[in-house]
Motif scaffolding. Sequence first.
Motif, PDB file in Angstrom:
ATOM      1  N   ILE A  85       0.827  -1.212   0.000  1.00 21.01           N
ATOM      2  CA  ILE A  85       0.000   0.000   0.000  1.00 21.01           C
ATOM      3  C   ILE A  85       0.862   1.263   0.000  1.00 21.01           C
ATOM      4  N   TYR A  86       1.903   1.283   0.820  1.00 17.30           N
ATOM      5  CA  TYR A  86       2.651   2.521   1.061  1.00 17.30           C
ATOM      6  C   TYR A  86       3.916   2.699   0.219  1.00 17.30           C
ATOM      7  N   ALA A  87       4.450   1.643  -0.385  1.00 16.04           N
ATOM      8  CA  ALA A  87       5.687   1.776  -1.171  1.00 16.04           C
ATOM      9  C   ALA A  87       5.569   2.840  -2.273  1.00 16.04           C
ATOM     10  N   PRO A  88       4.440   2.920  -2.995  1.00 12.22           N
ATOM     11  CA  PRO A  88       4.333   3.952  -4.028  1.00 12.22           C
ATOM     12  C   PRO A  88       4.345   5.386  -3.469  1.00 12.22           C
ATOM     13  N   LYS A  89       4.146   5.517  -2.158  1.00 12.35           N
ATOM     14  CA  LYS A  89       4.109   6.837  -1.523  1.00 12.35           C
ATOM     15  C   LYS A  89       5.449   7.229  -0.899  1.00 12.35           C
ATOM     16  N   GLY A  90       6.487   6.390  -1.075  1.00  8.97           N
ATOM     17  CA  GLY A  90       7.798   6.714  -0.527  1.00  8.97           C
ATOM     18  C   GLY A  90       8.173   5.934   0.719  1.00  8.97           C
ATOM     19  N   TYR A  91       7.614   4.740   0.877  1.00  6.77           N
ATOM     20  CA  TYR A  91       7.872   3.895   2.046  1.00  6.77           C
ATOM     21  C   TYR A  91       8.719   2.702   1.644  1.00  6.77           C
ATOM     22  N   GLU A  92       9.632   2.317   2.512  1.00  7.21           N
ATOM     23  CA  GLU A  92      10.469   1.142   2.279  1.00  7.21           C
ATOM     24  C   GLU A  92      10.490   0.298   3.543  1.00  7.21           C
ATOM     25  N   THR A  93      10.558  -0.998   3.368  1.00  6.61           N
ATOM     26  CA  THR A  93      10.725  -1.936   4.466  1.00  6.61           C
ATOM     27  C   THR A  93      12.019  -2.696   4.224  1.00  6.61           C
ATOM     28  N   VAL A  94      12.801  -2.880   5.274  1.00 11.47           N
ATOM     29  CA  VAL A  94      13.986  -3.732   5.210  1.00 11.47           C
ATOM     30  C   VAL A  94      13.825  -4.761   6.324  1.00 11.47           C
ATOM     31  N   ALA A  95      13.669  -6.024   5.937  1.00 15.73           N
ATOM     32  CA  ALA A  95      13.531  -7.110   6.899  1.00 15.73           C
ATOM     33  C   ALA A  95      14.923  -7.658   7.176  1.00 15.73           C
ATOM     34  N   LEU A 137       8.234 -12.258  -0.481  1.00 13.08           N
ATOM     35  CA  LEU A 137       8.431 -10.973   0.199  1.00 13.08           C
ATOM     36  C   LEU A 137       8.842  -9.918  -0.829  1.00 13.08           C
ATOM     37  N   PRO A 138       8.079  -8.819  -0.915  1.00 11.84           N
ATOM     38  CA  PRO A 138       8.316  -7.815  -1.962  1.00 11.84           C
ATOM     39  C   PRO A 138       9.367  -6.771  -1.596  1.00 11.84           C
ATOM     40  N   PHE A 139       9.884  -6.811  -0.392  1.00 13.85           N
ATOM     41  CA  PHE A 139      10.843  -5.810   0.087  1.00 13.85           C
ATOM     42  C   PHE A 139      12.198  -6.474   0.312  1.00 13.85           C
ATOM     43  N   PRO A 140      13.247  -5.681   0.454  1.00 11.56           N
ATOM     44  CA  PRO A 140      14.574  -6.253   0.688  1.00 11.56           C
ATOM     45  C   PRO A 140      14.640  -7.041   1.997  1.00 11.56           C
ATOM     46  N   VAL A 141      15.255  -8.205   1.911  1.00 13.52           N
ATOM     47  CA  VAL A 141      15.505  -9.049   3.080  1.00 13.52           C
ATOM     48  C   VAL A 141      17.018  -9.115   3.239  1.00 13.52           C
ATOM     49  N   ALA A 142      17.502  -8.613   4.370  1.00 14.99           N
ATOM     50  CA  ALA A 142      18.939  -8.546   4.617  1.00 14.99           C
ATOM     51  C   ALA A 142      19.352  -9.599   5.635  1.00 14.99           C
ATOM     52  N   LEU A 143      20.552 -10.104   5.459  1.00 18.18           N
ATOM     53  CA  LEU A 143      21.136 -11.037   6.423  1.00 18.18           C
ATOM     54  C   LEU A 143      22.081 -10.255   7.325  1.00 18.18           C
ATOM     55  N   ASP A 144      21.959 -10.478   8.612  1.00 24.76           N
ATOM     56  CA  ASP A 144      22.848  -9.841   9.597  1.00 24.76           C
ATOM     57  C   ASP A 144      23.726 -10.942  10.198  1.00 24.76           C
ATOM     58  N   THR A 145      24.558 -11.545   9.364  1.00 20.65           N
ATOM     59  CA  THR A 145      25.290 -12.756   9.743  1.00 20.65           C
ATOM     60  C   THR A 145      26.220 -12.574  10.933  1.00 20.65           C
ATOM     61  N   ARG A 146      26.763 -11.393  11.127  1.00 20.31           N
ATOM     62  CA  ARG A 146      27.665 -11.143  12.264  1.00 20.31           C
ATOM     63  C   ARG A 146      26.963 -10.420  13.414  1.00 20.31           C
ATOM     64  N   GLY A 147      25.727 -10.004  13.211  1.00 18.79           N
ATOM     65  CA  GLY A 147      24.999  -9.297  14.258  1.00 18.79           C
ATOM     66  C   GLY A 147      25.351  -7.819  14.347  1.00 18.79           C
ATOM     67  N   ASP A 148      26.082  -7.299  13.360  1.00 23.60           N
ATOM     68  CA  ASP A 148      26.516  -5.890  13.388  1.00 23.60           C
ATOM     69  C   ASP A 148      25.346  -4.914  13.293  1.00 23.60           C
ATOM     70  N   ILE A 149      24.352  -5.239  12.476  1.00 25.40           N
ATOM     71  CA  ILE A 149      23.218  -4.329  12.294  1.00 25.40           C
ATOM     72  C   ILE A 149      22.397  -4.277  13.579  1.00 25.40           C
ATOM     73  N   ALA A 150      22.126  -5.440  14.160  1.00 26.05           N
ATOM     74  CA  ALA A 150      21.385  -5.491  15.427  1.00 26.05           C
ATOM     75  C   ALA A 150      22.145  -4.721  16.510  1.00 26.05           C
ATOM     76  N   GLN A 151      23.456  -4.867  16.531  1.00 25.99           N
ATOM     77  CA  GLN A 151      24.289  -4.152  17.508  1.00 25.99           C
ATOM     78  C   GLN A 151      24.161  -2.644  17.313  1.00 25.99           C
ATOM     79  N   ALA A 152      24.218  -2.192  16.068  1.00 22.98           N
ATOM     80  CA  ALA A 152      24.155  -0.761  15.765  1.00 22.98           C
ATOM     81  C   ALA A 152      22.811  -0.144  16.162  1.00 22.98           C
TER      82      ALA A 152
END
Length: 164
Positions: free
Chosen positions: A76-86, A106-121
């Motif tokens: 619904i919201y992606a055309p309005k300038g919304y992004e989801t990163v799973a 899944l229509p949005f980017p799915v990222a792997l946080d293999t070292r846990g750096d993103i969760a840490q940040a």
Amino acid sequence: MKKLVLSLVVLVAAGIGAWFLWRPAAPAPDVAFTTIEGKQFSMHDLRGKVVLVKFWATSCVTCVKQMPGTIETYNIYAPKGYETVAVAMNYDPPNYVLNFAETRKLPFPVALDTRGDIAQAFGDVKLTPTAFLIDKQGRIIKRYLGDYDMADFHATLDKALAAG
């Protein structure tokens, strides 16, 4: 004396409440994401969009339950300038994440946080689902832990998309 103490308590409580209500939003960390397809992008690349960064795992019952609503909101919201990163947690096997993303389309980017750096940040995220709504200027405007009210989320999202 009781009235003075009571007045002081009310004044302090009001001040604390005002601080929480009007404090400036914290900037989101400028992390780099790598998707399950191997694409790379950063939070900085997403400036100008309202972004939901959602930490999840295939083994998380609430995460799996929320995913259809996350997909619907994105569509619904992606055309309005919304992004989801799973962002899949570092303990989630990449092949499970890939299988989940493909079978659920899944229509949005799915990222792997293999070292846990993103969760840490993002403040050492350990619990899933944990999500951060980030405004167009890259500031965290709301943090969601566990299940949350979608109507309230959509209202916050509408407001963020309407803001300059």
